[in-house]
Design a protein around this motif. Structure first.
Motif, PDB file in Angstrom:
ATOM      1  N   GLU A 238       0.778  -1.393   0.171  1.00  0.00           N
ATOM      2  CA  GLU A 238      -0.169   0.012   0.142  1.00  0.00           C
ATOM      3  C   GLU A 238       0.956   1.146  -0.020  1.00  0.00           C
ATOM      4  N   ILE A 239       1.991   1.295   0.685  1.00  0.00           N
ATOM      5  CA  ILE A 239       3.050   2.351   0.985  1.00  0.00           C
ATOM      6  C   ILE A 239       3.523   2.542  -0.473  1.00  0.00           C
ATOM      7  N   GLU A 240       3.993   1.527  -1.000  1.00  0.00           N
ATOM      8  CA  GLU A 240       4.715   1.345  -2.315  1.00  0.00           C
ATOM      9  C   GLU A 240       3.726   1.879  -3.338  1.00  0.00           C
ATOM     10  N   ASP A 241       2.704   1.490  -3.364  1.00  0.00           N
ATOM     11  CA  ASP A 241       1.625   2.001  -4.452  1.00  0.00           C
ATOM     12  C   ASP A 241       1.413   3.290  -4.319  1.00  0.00           C
ATOM     13  N   THR A 242       1.428   3.955  -3.249  1.00  0.00           N
ATOM     14  CA  THR A 242       0.946   5.057  -2.833  1.00  0.00           C
ATOM     15  C   THR A 242       2.140   6.096  -3.683  1.00  0.00           C
ATOM     16  N   PHE A 243       3.411   5.869  -3.300  1.00  0.00           N
ATOM     17  CA  PHE A 243       4.467   6.554  -3.817  1.00  0.00           C
ATOM     18  C   PHE A 243       4.649   6.227  -5.465  1.00  0.00           C
ATOM     19  N   GLN A 244       4.393   4.906  -5.980  1.00  0.00           N
ATOM     20  CA  GLN A 244       4.451   4.907  -7.357  1.00  0.00           C
ATOM     21  C   GLN A 244       3.456   5.424  -8.092  1.00  0.00           C
ATOM     22  N   HIS A 245       2.206   5.531  -7.579  1.00  0.00           N
ATOM     23  CA  HIS A 245       1.049   5.795  -8.483  1.00  0.00           C
ATOM     24  C   HIS A 245       0.143   7.041  -8.013  1.00  0.00           C
ATOM     25  N   ASP A 246       0.133   7.341  -6.709  1.00  0.00           N
ATOM     26  CA  ASP A 246      -0.883   8.476  -6.114  1.00  0.00           C
ATOM     27  C   ASP A 246      -0.427   9.877  -6.043  1.00  0.00           C
ATOM     28  N   ILE A 247       1.143   9.907  -6.240  1.00  0.00           N
ATOM     29  CA  ILE A 247       1.568  11.411  -5.816  1.00  0.00           C
ATOM     30  C   ILE A 247       2.542  12.129  -6.778  1.00  0.00           C
ATOM     31  N   ASP A 248       2.217  11.457  -8.080  1.00  0.00           N
ATOM     32  CA  ASP A 248       3.089  11.959  -9.144  1.00  0.00           C
ATOM     33  C   ASP A 248       3.141  13.564  -9.319  1.00  0.00           C
ATOM     34  N   HIS A 249       2.139  14.244  -8.837  1.00  0.00           N
ATOM     35  CA  HIS A 249       1.983  15.689  -8.909  1.00  0.00           C
ATOM     36  C   HIS A 249       3.195  16.210  -7.840  1.00  0.00           C
ATOM     37  N   LEU A 250       3.305  15.445  -7.083  1.00  0.00           N
ATOM     38  CA  LEU A 250       4.518  15.903  -5.738  1.00  0.00           C
ATOM     39  C   LEU A 250       5.774  15.607  -6.123  1.00  0.00           C
ATOM     40  N   LYS A 251       6.235  14.710  -7.059  1.00  0.00           N
ATOM     41  CA  LYS A 251       7.451  14.175  -7.198  1.00  0.00           C
ATOM     42  C   LYS A 251       8.368  15.264  -7.992  1.00  0.00           C
ATOM     43  N   TYR A 252       9.796  14.906  -7.530  1.00  0.00           N
ATOM     44  CA  TYR A 252      10.632  15.916  -8.436  1.00  0.00           C
ATOM     45  C   TYR A 252      11.586  14.748  -9.036  1.00  0.00           C
ATOM     46  N   ARG A 253      11.390  14.600 -10.342  1.00  0.00           N
ATOM     47  CA  ARG A 253      12.273  13.745 -11.065  1.00  0.00           C
ATOM     48  C   ARG A 253      13.517  14.272 -11.720  1.00  0.00           C
ATOM     49  N   HIS A 254      14.656  14.010 -11.194  1.00  0.00           N
ATOM     50  CA  HIS A 254      15.893  14.683 -11.313  1.00  0.00           C
ATOM     51  C   HIS A 254      16.498  13.864 -12.476  1.00  0.00           C
ATOM     52  N   GLN A 255      16.520  14.419 -13.962  1.00  0.00           N
ATOM     53  CA  GLN A 255      17.327  14.064 -14.963  1.00  0.00           C
ATOM     54  C   GLN A 255      18.673  14.682 -14.758  1.00  0.00           C
ATOM     55  N   TRP A 256      19.716  13.604 -14.444  1.00  0.00           N
ATOM     56  CA  TRP A 256      20.993  14.204 -14.204  1.00  0.00           C
ATOM     57  C   TRP A 256      21.773  14.919 -15.641  1.00  0.00           C
ATOM     58  N   ARG A 257      22.510  15.921 -15.039  1.00  0.00           N
ATOM     59  CA  ARG A 257      23.352  16.580 -16.165  1.00  0.00           C
ATOM     60  C   ARG A 257      24.937  16.545 -15.643  1.00  0.00           C
ATOM     61  N   GLU A 258      25.678  16.621 -16.645  1.00  0.00           N
ATOM     62  CA  GLU A 258      27.282  16.715 -16.033  1.00  0.00           C
ATOM     63  C   GLU A 258      27.376  17.945 -15.086  1.00  0.00           C
ATOM     64  N   GLY A 259      28.000  17.356 -14.045  1.00  0.00           N
ATOM     65  CA  GLY A 259      28.391  18.299 -12.979  1.00  0.00           C
ATOM     66  C   GLY A 259      27.460  18.498 -11.946  1.00  0.00           C
ATOM     67  N   ASP A 260      26.466  18.008 -11.980  1.00  0.00           N
ATOM     68  CA  ASP A 260      25.310  17.997 -10.904  1.00  0.00           C
ATOM     69  C   ASP A 260      25.846  17.487  -9.536  1.00  0.00           C
ATOM     70  N   PHE A 261      25.500  18.299  -8.497  1.00  0.00           N
ATOM     71  CA  PHE A 261      25.594  17.943  -7.005  1.00  0.00           C
ATOM     72  C   PHE A 261      24.301  18.218  -6.380  1.00  0.00           C
ATOM     73  N   ILE A 262      23.939  17.127  -5.686  1.00  0.00           N
ATOM     74  CA  ILE A 262      22.673  17.485  -4.920  1.00  0.00           C
ATOM     75  C   ILE A 262      22.813  17.185  -3.411  1.00  0.00           C
ATOM     76  N   ILE A 263      22.492  18.180  -2.502  1.00  0.00           N
ATOM     77  CA  ILE A 263      22.438  17.776  -1.096  1.00  0.00           C
ATOM     78  C   ILE A 263      20.697  17.714  -0.693  1.00  0.00           C
ATOM     79  N   SER A 264      20.398  16.825  -0.135  1.00  0.00           N
ATOM     80  CA  SER A 264      19.102  16.508   0.445  1.00  0.00           C
ATOM     81  C   SER A 264      18.945  16.463   1.876  1.00  0.00           C
TER      82      SER A 264
END
Length: 318
Positions: A238-264
């Motif tokens: 149920e938790i996995e399905d919620t993240f996979q299918h129910d919250i697409d409008h909240l997700k940030y999908r990071h497409q990596w570019r050369e030189g990217d550095f992320i702090i989360s």
């Protein structure tokens, strides 16, 4: 008006720069620190060279921005050495390295991942939605990610946990708020699935849908009990399905570019490596990423005024 019309043009330009310039690095090597918030949450930063020393003022700005935006992407960083990535990570606290060491890792505290086993550890992040270190007594407070070799495809997907919780139907939210998770074989630590972030107080989650040995109900009430194996599997799905299918409008999908550095802010966002991260080199090219994790300093508890220990019944599930 008098100031602008009464000064030479070169000095007028200097005044405009002084009044609008964002926070800059002391080494003056690049343009000023410029932050661009994303539409819903998260942000990009330009104009700072993480490879170079930065002032305490800039470090404090970065730490505030990571807390506020939760995922901060630093663009155009070139290749950041393993030692420098460790130094940047230490702005947030001591490192805690718990995973496999790869022969090609540039530093003992840098976790090297890839889509080729001779280049880095493979399959990383593909076992389900999670935060890093859910098996720890205190899950990691922050994570850093630096792309070393960029494939054609292979995004990392993040989700803001505060907003995820708010988006849940009432019955599902109440169900999740009663749950406690006991992690995999590496630990018998037990954590509430939903709890208060130790820095911000926002509702957040401690979870890993692919590395949870058992779920328990109502740890802080007399009704506490272990979920059955079937219940555990259903709830994790149920938790996995919620993240996979129910919250697409909240997700940030990071497409990596050369030189990217992320702090989360690891305690504020869930994440998952997309399936494309493990596609073969012949299809997408070589993927190499370096990650660090910073030690947490607070065990997830629904009430931080009261320490919560793992019940014997839940520990027996291992």
């Amino acid at each position: 008006m008098c100031l602008r019309t009464g000064l030479p043009s070169w000095l007028q330009a200097r005044v405009r720069t002084m009044t609008t310039q964002p926070l800059a690095q002391t080494n003056g090597a690049r343009a000023p620190y410029q932050l661009k918030p994303f539409k819903v949450w998260g942000a990009e930063v330009y104009g700072i060279d993480l490879k170079q020393p930065v002032s305490e003022q800039v470090v404090e700005r970065i730490k505030r921005d990571v807390t506020k935006y939760r995922v901060v992407v630093f663009r155009d960083q070139g290749v950041v050495s393993g030692q420098r990535q460790v130094e940047i990570s230490q702005w947030f606290g001591p490192l805690e390295s718990t995973f496999y060491k790869h022969a090609r890792s540039p530093h003992p505290d840098v976790f090297r991942v890839s889509n080729v086993d001779t280049e880095g550890c493979t399959g990383v992040g593909r076992t389900g939605w999670h935060i890093d270190g859910s098996f720890q007594e205190a899950p990691f407070s922050h994570s850093t990610y630096h792309i070393v070799s960029v494939p054609l495809e292979g995004a990392t997907v993040f989700a803001p946990l505060r907003e995820v919780i708010k988006s849940l139907p009432e019955d599902k939210r109440q169900r999740w708020e009663r749950l406690y998770m006991s992690s995999d074989r590496r630990s018998k630590t037990t954590h509430p699935i939903i709890y208060s972030h130790p820095q911000t107080g926002d509702k957040t989650m401690c979870f890993h849908t692919g590395m949870t040995a058992a779920l328990g109900w109502d740890l802080d009430t007399p009704a506490e009990r272990i979920a059955t194996y079937q219940e555990t599997e259903q709830l994790l799905q149920e938790i996995e399905d919620t993240f996979q299918h129910d919250i697409d409008h909240l997700k940030y999908r990071h497409q990596w570019r050369e030189g990217d550095f992320i702090i989360s802010d690891n305690l504020a966002v869930g994440h998952e490596a997309s399936p494309d991260t493990q596609r073969p080199v012949s299809e997408v090219g070589l993927r190499v990423m370096h990650r660090t994790t910073i030690a947490g300093n607070a065990k997830p508890c629904k009430d931080y005024a009261t320490a919560v220990s793992a019940p014997a019944s839940l520990a027996k599930a291992h």
